[in-house]
Design a protein around this motif. Structure first.
Motif: not given
Lengths: 199, 264
Positions: A157-167, A173-180
């Motif tokens: 995912v990208t925010h204001d030019g900073d790309g980072f892991p969304a999953a 082990a799995a993770g998601v940065q957002f709130h499903p």
């Protein structure tokens, strides 16, 4: 499917519990990983406070996941899968090698609905995003996972030019940065995908 | 890219959603849980639940109603009104809030912002600021508390910056003088606050037509725009607002299209 919703003793767990139940899971809230078919680490609180709550259960959780227990970390829960965080004191679970860094963006927290795309270097693709790759999900984060091995990043995912892991995904082990549980229909689909992967 | 958010506010009094003009002359418009569910279906990006008389009556938020509202909601819920301590924050979160809005409580005890952010994370601490025009203040806007009834000595823009510095994760700024008038958001106030902080800003007060939201998100530099009465009355549909934002080439989560995204 018995899902253990890990309780750090802070914040709101019932929207997540209710969302999992809606997808057919039997949900128990607590800290004892025995008898669980899957573990969900929810995303409430600050890293230091949650790491302190998690400390007593760290080895039990690590052993269970090493033995194959599927785990889904959500937001802070995803960050707790790593070794440690720039947000605060304490150790993460160390299930995914790497650390957690502060976002570098004009507006932080990264708050709202953003587009999540599966990373293209993964052959079969992230199973959690089946049918919902490219959808918008709800984020509320100031920090982001920074896995040591880029192969752990399964969506971005990208925010204001900073790309980072969304999953991220490493072993079971799995993770998601957002709130499903806060991402409407697309989020409920992701939780259904998680339960299907666990079966 | 983050979508610009359309936020629907439920002003709750005695367990019912009410509507008034300029914070007065309240009338009943429905049940909070039923309305929240309706707005989620209509593609609202967030719902704010404000217990508008809690501070005035000196009592805590009506948590049973919060809980009933949260139970059916799969989009973020912010709860405000009467939150005056870290325990109140915890209670609201446990009742099902994803974020809390501090207003009078933050003015009375600014360290509450920091304490809540340290314990629960900055992303769940919204500071709600009710501001009215006042040429005596440096920015031209004075902060009011107690549901917009009581003036403070705080300048609205300075207070917003201070709140962000204390750990607030988001600022909700309501122009009291615009609220309910439907002539548009106060773009000057919104822009000044948005320029003074690096956390997201939600514009509030004055929405009357879809273009007003677009203005708040462009000229006002807000990240989100909030309205209440225009949605409750059916004067505006969330979908129409989203269509206007999309037509202005701003990123938006589309209405009525589950599992589809407009962004390439």
């Amino acid at each position: 499917m018995n899902v253990l919703l890990f309780d750090y003793g802070t914040g709101n767990l019932h929207s997540l519990g209710k969302a999992l139940e809606l997808q057919g899971a039997r949900v128990r809230t607590g800290t004892a990983v025995e008898a669980a078919d899957a573990l969900v680490l929810p995303g409430v609180g600050a890293f230091g406070a949650a790491a302190a709550r998690l400390a007593a259960h760290r080895y039990a959780v690590r052993d269970a996941v090493a033995a194959g227990l599927p785990v889904l970390g959500i937001c802070l829960g995803m960050q707790l899968l790593l070794d440690g965080s720039a947000e605060g004191e304490g150790s993460g679970l160390g299930l995914v090698p790497g650390s957690v860094r502060r976002l570098v963006a004009g507006r932080v927290p990264h708050m709202g609905w953003n587009v999540v795309r599966a990373a293209t270097n993964h052959g079969p693709g992230e199973p959690l995003l089946r049918g919902i790759d490219g959808e918008r999900f709800y984020f509320a984060n100031s920090f982001a996972a920074d896995p040591a091995d880029p192969a752990a990043v399964t969506a971005t995912v990208t925010h204001d030019g900073d790309g980072f892991p969304a999953a991220i995904r490493w072993g079971s082990a799995a993770g998601v940065q957002f709130h499903p549980e806060k991402s409407g229909a697309a989020g409920l689909r992701l939780l259904r995908n998680f339960l299907e992967v666990c079966r | 890219m983050l979508a610009k958010r359309v936020v629907v506010c439920l002003d709750v009094d005695g367990g019912r959603v009410v509507k008034g003009t300029r914070f007065r002359d309240l009338r009943d418009v429905g049940d909070p849980a039923a309305l929240a569910e309706r707005y989620e279906a209509e593609a609202a990006d967030e719902v704010v639940f404000l217990d508008i008389s809690a501070s005035v009556q000196g009592r805590a938020t009506t948590l049973d109603v919060v809980s009933r509202t949260a139970r059916r909601l799969f989009i973020p819920l912010t709860v405000g009104g009467g939150i005056g301590s870290r325990k109140d924050v915890g209670r609201a979160l446990r009742a099902g809030a994803d974020k809390v809005a501090l207003n009078t409580g933050a003015v009375r005890r600014p360290d509450l912002i920091t304490r809540a952010a340290e314990h629960y994370g900055a992303q769940c601490v919204v500071v709600s600021i009710d501001a009215d025009r006042d040429p005596a203040m440096p920015s031209g806007y004075r902060v009011f508390t107690h549901g917009g009834r009581r003036p403070t000595e705080l300048d609205a823009v300075e207070w917003a910056a201070r709140c962000a510095g204390l750990g607030a994760g988001e600022i909700l700024v309501t122009a009291i003088h615009s609220d309910g008038a439907r002539h548009g958001f106060d773009l000057d106030l919104t822009r000044r606050v948005a320029d003074a902080v690096t956390v997201p800003v939600i514009a509030s007060g004055g929405a009357g037509e879809p273009a007003h939201f677009v203005h708040a998100l462009t000229a006002g530099r807000a990240d989100a725009a909030l309205a209440a009465g225009v949605f409750h009355d059916g004067v505006l549909q969330v979908a129409d607002v989203k269509a206007a934002i999309d037509a202005a080439a701003l990123p938006v989560r589309p209405a009525g299209l589950p599992f589809r995204s407009t962004e390439a």
